[in-house]
Write a protein that holds these residues in place. Structure first.
Motif, PDB file in Angstrom:
ATOM      1  N   GLU A   1      -0.740  46.318  71.924  1.00 17.69           N
ATOM      2  CA  GLU A   1      -1.884  46.983  71.905  1.00 17.69           C
ATOM      3  C   GLU A   1      -3.097  46.505  72.558  1.00 17.69           C
ATOM      4  O   GLU A   1      -3.904  47.096  73.224  1.00 17.69           O
ATOM      5  CB  GLU A   1      -2.366  47.126  70.409  1.00 17.69           C
ATOM      6  CG  GLU A   1      -1.536  47.959  69.372  1.00 17.69           C
ATOM      7  CD  GLU A   1      -1.708  49.462  69.559  1.00 17.69           C
ATOM      8  OE1 GLU A   1      -2.738  49.862  70.216  1.00 17.69           O
ATOM      9  OE2 GLU A   1      -0.879  50.159  69.353  1.00 17.69           O
ATOM     10  N   SER A   2      -3.178  45.196  72.789  1.00 15.32           N
ATOM     11  CA  SER A   2      -4.343  44.400  73.494  1.00 15.32           C
ATOM     12  C   SER A   2      -4.140  44.522  75.023  1.00 15.32           C
ATOM     13  O   SER A   2      -4.915  44.138  75.787  1.00 15.32           O
ATOM     14  CB  SER A   2      -4.279  42.927  73.057  1.00 15.32           C
ATOM     15  OG  SER A   2      -3.363  42.258  73.604  1.00 15.32           O
TER      16      SER A   2
ATOM     17  N   THR B   1       0.979  35.740  70.064  1.00 14.83           N
ATOM     18  CA  THR B   1       0.144  36.711  69.582  1.00 14.83           C
ATOM     19  C   THR B   1      -0.152  37.776  70.874  1.00 14.83           C
ATOM     20  O   THR B   1      -0.012  37.367  72.277  1.00 14.83           O
ATOM     21  CB  THR B   1      -1.464  36.210  69.401  1.00 14.83           C
ATOM     22  OG1 THR B   1      -1.971  35.735  70.351  1.00 14.83           O
ATOM     23  CG2 THR B   1      -1.051  35.443  68.104  1.00 14.83           C
ATOM     24  N   ASP B   2      -0.749  38.843  70.704  1.00 10.95           N
ATOM     25  CA  ASP B   2      -1.067  39.859  71.863  1.00 10.95           C
ATOM     26  C   ASP B   2      -2.023  39.315  72.583  1.00 10.95           C
ATOM     27  O   ASP B   2      -1.945  39.423  73.845  1.00 10.95           O
ATOM     28  CB  ASP B   2      -1.491  41.234  71.160  1.00 10.95           C
ATOM     29  CG  ASP B   2      -0.398  42.089  70.518  1.00 10.95           C
ATOM     30  OD1 ASP B   2      -0.024  42.813  71.194  1.00 10.95           O
ATOM     31  OD2 ASP B   2      -0.103  41.631  69.444  1.00 10.95           O
ATOM     32  N   LYS B   3      -3.028  38.681  71.908  1.00 10.29           N
ATOM     33  CA  LYS B   3      -4.178  37.917  73.125  1.00 10.29           C
ATOM     34  C   LYS B   3      -3.618  36.798  73.567  1.00 10.29           C
ATOM     35  O   LYS B   3      -4.056  36.885  74.838  1.00 10.29           O
ATOM     36  CB  LYS B   3      -5.077  37.585  72.123  1.00 10.29           C
ATOM     37  CG  LYS B   3      -6.411  36.593  72.776  1.00 10.29           C
ATOM     38  CD  LYS B   3      -7.143  36.184  71.569  1.00 10.29           C
ATOM     39  CE  LYS B   3      -8.591  35.430  72.482  1.00 10.29           C
ATOM     40  NZ  LYS B   3      -9.540  35.005  71.569  1.00 10.29           N
TER      41      LYS B   3
ATOM     42  N   GLY C   1       1.174  50.646  71.977  1.00  8.89           N
ATOM     43  CA  GLY C   1       1.380  49.241  72.774  1.00  8.89           C
ATOM     44  C   GLY C   1       2.392  49.589  73.962  1.00  8.89           C
ATOM     45  O   GLY C   1       2.421  49.045  75.134  1.00  8.89           O
TER      46      GLY C   1
ATOM     47  N   GLU D   1      -2.575  31.435  73.151  1.00 10.33           N
ATOM     48  CA  GLU D   1      -3.987  31.681  73.340  1.00 10.33           C
ATOM     49  C   GLU D   1      -4.813  30.627  74.001  1.00 10.33           C
ATOM     50  O   GLU D   1      -5.956  30.752  74.285  1.00 10.33           O
ATOM     51  CB  GLU D   1      -4.656  31.891  71.741  1.00 10.33           C
ATOM     52  CG  GLU D   1      -4.374  33.441  71.293  1.00 10.33           C
ATOM     53  CD  GLU D   1      -4.737  33.627  69.987  1.00 10.33           C
ATOM     54  OE1 GLU D   1      -5.836  33.161  69.596  1.00 10.33           O
ATOM     55  OE2 GLU D   1      -4.279  34.614  69.277  1.00 10.33           O
TER      56      GLU D   1
ATOM     57  N   HIS E   1       0.641  51.317  76.738  1.00  5.97           N
ATOM     58  CA  HIS E   1      -0.037  50.337  77.459  1.00  5.97           C
ATOM     59  C   HIS E   1       0.903  49.710  78.647  1.00  5.97           C
ATOM     60  O   HIS E   1       0.504  49.432  79.615  1.00  5.97           O
ATOM     61  CB  HIS E   1      -0.831  49.394  76.782  1.00  5.97           C
ATOM     62  CG  HIS E   1      -1.801  49.971  75.806  1.00  5.97           C
ATOM     63  ND1 HIS E   1      -2.682  51.014  76.316  1.00  5.97           N
ATOM     64  CD2 HIS E   1      -2.188  49.874  74.654  1.00  5.97           C
ATOM     65  CE1 HIS E   1      -3.629  51.548  75.085  1.00  5.97           C
ATOM     66  NE2 HIS E   1      -3.303  50.613  74.188  1.00  5.97           N
TER      67      HIS E   1
ATOM     68  N   SER F   1      -4.270  46.989  76.940  1.00  2.00           N
ATOM     69  CA  SER F   1      -5.116  47.747  77.513  1.00  2.00           C
ATOM     70  C   SER F   1      -6.235  47.210  78.115  1.00  2.00           C
ATOM     71  O   SER F   1      -6.941  47.467  79.170  1.00  2.00           O
ATOM     72  CB  SER F   1      -5.592  48.707  76.387  1.00  2.00           C
ATOM     73  OG  SER F   1      -6.500  48.234  75.316  1.00  2.00           O
ATOM     74  N   GLN F   2      -6.229  45.844  77.592  1.00  2.46           N
ATOM     75  CA  GLN F   2      -7.478  44.824  78.221  1.00  2.46           C
ATOM     76  C   GLN F   2      -7.065  44.142  79.639  1.00  2.46           C
ATOM     77  O   GLN F   2      -7.821  43.820  80.202  1.00  2.46           O
ATOM     78  CB  GLN F   2      -8.049  43.942  77.283  1.00  2.46           C
ATOM     79  CG  GLN F   2      -8.383  44.761  76.016  1.00  2.46           C
ATOM     80  CD  GLN F   2      -8.653  43.596  74.920  1.00  2.46           C
ATOM     81  OE1 GLN F   2      -9.001  42.193  75.222  1.00  2.46           O
ATOM     82  NE2 GLN F   2      -8.390  43.988  73.625  1.00  2.46           N
ATOM     83  N   TYR F   3      -5.885  44.213  79.870  1.00  4.12           N
ATOM     84  CA  TYR F   3      -5.279  43.614  80.822  1.00  4.12           C
ATOM     85  C   TYR F   3      -5.901  44.141  82.387  1.00  4.12           C
ATOM     86  O   TYR F   3      -5.877  45.476  82.524  1.00  4.12           O
ATOM     87  CB  TYR F   3      -3.608  43.756  81.200  1.00  4.12           C
ATOM     88  CG  TYR F   3      -3.136  43.092  82.234  1.00  4.12           C
ATOM     89  CD1 TYR F   3      -3.257  41.496  82.502  1.00  4.12           C
ATOM     90  CD2 TYR F   3      -2.604  43.843  83.492  1.00  4.12           C
ATOM     91  CE1 TYR F   3      -2.461  41.013  83.483  1.00  4.12           C
ATOM     92  CE2 TYR F   3      -2.286  43.022  84.587  1.00  4.12           C
ATOM     93  CZ  TYR F   3      -2.104  41.781  84.572  1.00  4.12           C
ATOM     94  OH  TYR F   3      -1.598  40.937  85.583  1.00  4.12           O
TER      95      TYR F   3
ATOM     96  N   LEU G   1      -1.488  38.219  76.715  1.00  7.19           N
ATOM     97  CA  LEU G   1      -2.614  38.879  77.761  1.00  7.19           C
ATOM     98  C   LEU G   1      -3.134  37.703  78.597  1.00  7.19           C
ATOM     99  O   LEU G   1      -3.084  37.855  79.649  1.00  7.19           O
ATOM    100  CB  LEU G   1      -3.905  39.411  76.852  1.00  7.19           C
ATOM    101  CG  LEU G   1      -4.943  39.984  77.686  1.00  7.19           C
ATOM    102  CD1 LEU G   1      -4.413  41.084  78.487  1.00  7.19           C
ATOM    103  CD2 LEU G   1      -5.989  40.393  76.855  1.00  7.19           C
TER     104      LEU G   1
END
Length: 305
Positions: free
Chosen positions: A162-163, A134-136, A189, A110, A192, A165-167, A139
Motif C-alpha cells: 500500500e505505501s 514493513t511497507d515503510k 498494493g 526503516e 501500486h 504509492s509514495q515511491y 519503501l
C-alpha cells in the motif's frame, strides 16, 4: 564449520575472493557467530560471500568489512540480523553490492532513512522470510536502489504494497518480482507495484496471496513483457480478476500457473483475443473449472497439467 575453522582458513588464505559455506546435507553443521563472520569480512579482496547456515549475531559486536570490492552477499540469519547491523553492512559495502540476500532476518528496513548514500550497483535483492520488514521499510530500501534493481524477492513477508504509492519514480529495470506467500498483499498494493514496474516485468510470482485481481482494470497500460505468471493457490482469485489480468498480458504469456484456485473460467468468452504464446499451463486442482472452459484452456496447448 565453526568460528575456529573460519579463523584458520582466513589466516591461511588471505587471498580468497569467494567464500561460500552451504549446508547441503543434514550431517553438516554450519554455525558461526558474528565474530566468525567478521573473520571472513577481514579478507582484503573478498568479492562474494555466501553463507547458508546459522549465524549467531552477538550483541554489541559490530560488523567490520575490510574489502572494498564486495559485490555478492548472501546470508541466512536465523533472525539474528537486526536493523543496526543491516545499516552497518550497507554503510561499508553498499556502494559496491550487486546482489544482496538476507533470509530470515529481523530487519524492518526503516532504519535506512539514516543511510547516507545510495546502492548504485544493486541489481538483485532477496529479503525472503524477513517477517518484520514493513511497507515503510521496503519503501526506504527501494528509494536507494529502485533505479537499478532487475530482480526483487520479498516472499514470505508481511508486505501489503500500500505505501508504494509514495515511491518517487519507477522501477525501470525490474524484470523479476517474487511475492509468493505475502498473505497481506492487497489488491491496491499489487496495483501500486505494477504501476512502478509493469512495463518491464517478465516474471511475476504472487502465489499463495489473497489477491482477487479485480481492481486491475484501473491499471493504466499493459504488461507488455510478462512471460511467466504464477498465481498458484491464490484462493481469492476470481474469474473476473483473471479476465482482467489476461487482458493485460495474455498476448505475451508463455507460462501460467493458476493451480489450486477457485477459477471456473465461465467468463473467459469475454476475453478479447487469444493467448498466442502460451506454452505451459498449470490448472491442476482447479476443482471448479468447468469442462467447457477446461477445453478452452487446453485445446491449443499440448503442455498442461
Amino acid at each position: 564449520m565453526l568460528d575456529d575453522g573460519v579463523e584458520y582458513l582466513v589466516k591461511k588464505h588471505p587471498e580468497i575472493l569467494r567464500f561460500q559455506l552451504v549446508k547441503e546435507t543434514t550431517c553438516l553443521t554450519i554455525k558461526l557467530t558474528s565474530t566468525g563472520l567478521n573473520e571472513i569480512f577481514s579478507l582484503p579482496t573478498l568479492s562474494t560471500l555466501i553463507i547458508r547456515g546459522s549465524i549467531e549475531f552477538i550483541y554489541r559486536i559490530n560488523v567490520n568489512i575490510v574489502s572494498k570490492q564486495l559485490q555478492t552477499l548472501q546470508l541466512t540469519c536465523d533472525e539474528g540480523l537486526n536493523n543496526d547491523l543491516f545499516l552497518q553492512i550497507l554503510e561499508q559495502c553498499g556502494s559496491t553490492l550487486k546482489s544482496l540476500t538476507l533470509k530470515n532476518s529481523n530487519i524492518t528496513g526503516e532504519i535506512l532513512i539514516k543511510y547516507k548514500g545510495t546502492l548504485p550497483c544493486l541489481e538483485n535483492l532477496e529479503l525472503i522470510a524477513c517477517r518484520r520488514l514493513t511497507d515503510k521499510g521496503l519503501l526506504q530500501i527501494l528509494q536507494l536502489c529502485g533505479s537499478t534493481l532487475t530482480s526483487l524477492d520479498i516472499g514470505y513477508t508481511k508486505i501489503t504494497g500500500e505505501s508504494l504509492s509514495q515511491y518517487k519514480g519507477t522501477l525501470p529495470c525490474l524484470e523479476n518480482l517474487n511475492m509468493r506467500n505475502c498473505r497481506q498483499l492487497t489488491n491496491g498494493g499489487l496495483l501500486h507495484i505494477l504501476q512502478l514496474c509493469g512495463s518491464t516485468l517478465r516474471s511475476l510470482n504472487i502465489s499463495g496471496t489473497n489477491i482477487t485481481g479485480e481492481n486491475l482494470s484501473e491499471y493504466k497500460g499493459t504488461l507488455p513483457c510478462l512471460e511467466t505468471l504464477n498465481m498458484m493457490y491464490c484462493e481469492q482469485l476470481t474469474d473476473n480478476g483473471l479476465l482482467q489480468i489476461l487482458q493485460l498480458c495474455g498476448s505475451t504469456l508463455r507460462t501460467l500457473d493458476i493451480s489450486g484456485t477457485n477459477i471456473t473460467g465461465e467468463n473467459l468468452s469475454e476475453y478479447k483475443g487469444t493467448l498466442p504464446c502460451l506454452e505451459n499451463l498449470n490448472i491442476r486442482n482447479c476443482s471448479d473449472l468447468t469442462d467447457e472452459d477446461y477445453a478452452y484452456y487446453t485445446d491449443d496447448y499440448t503442455d498442461y497439467e
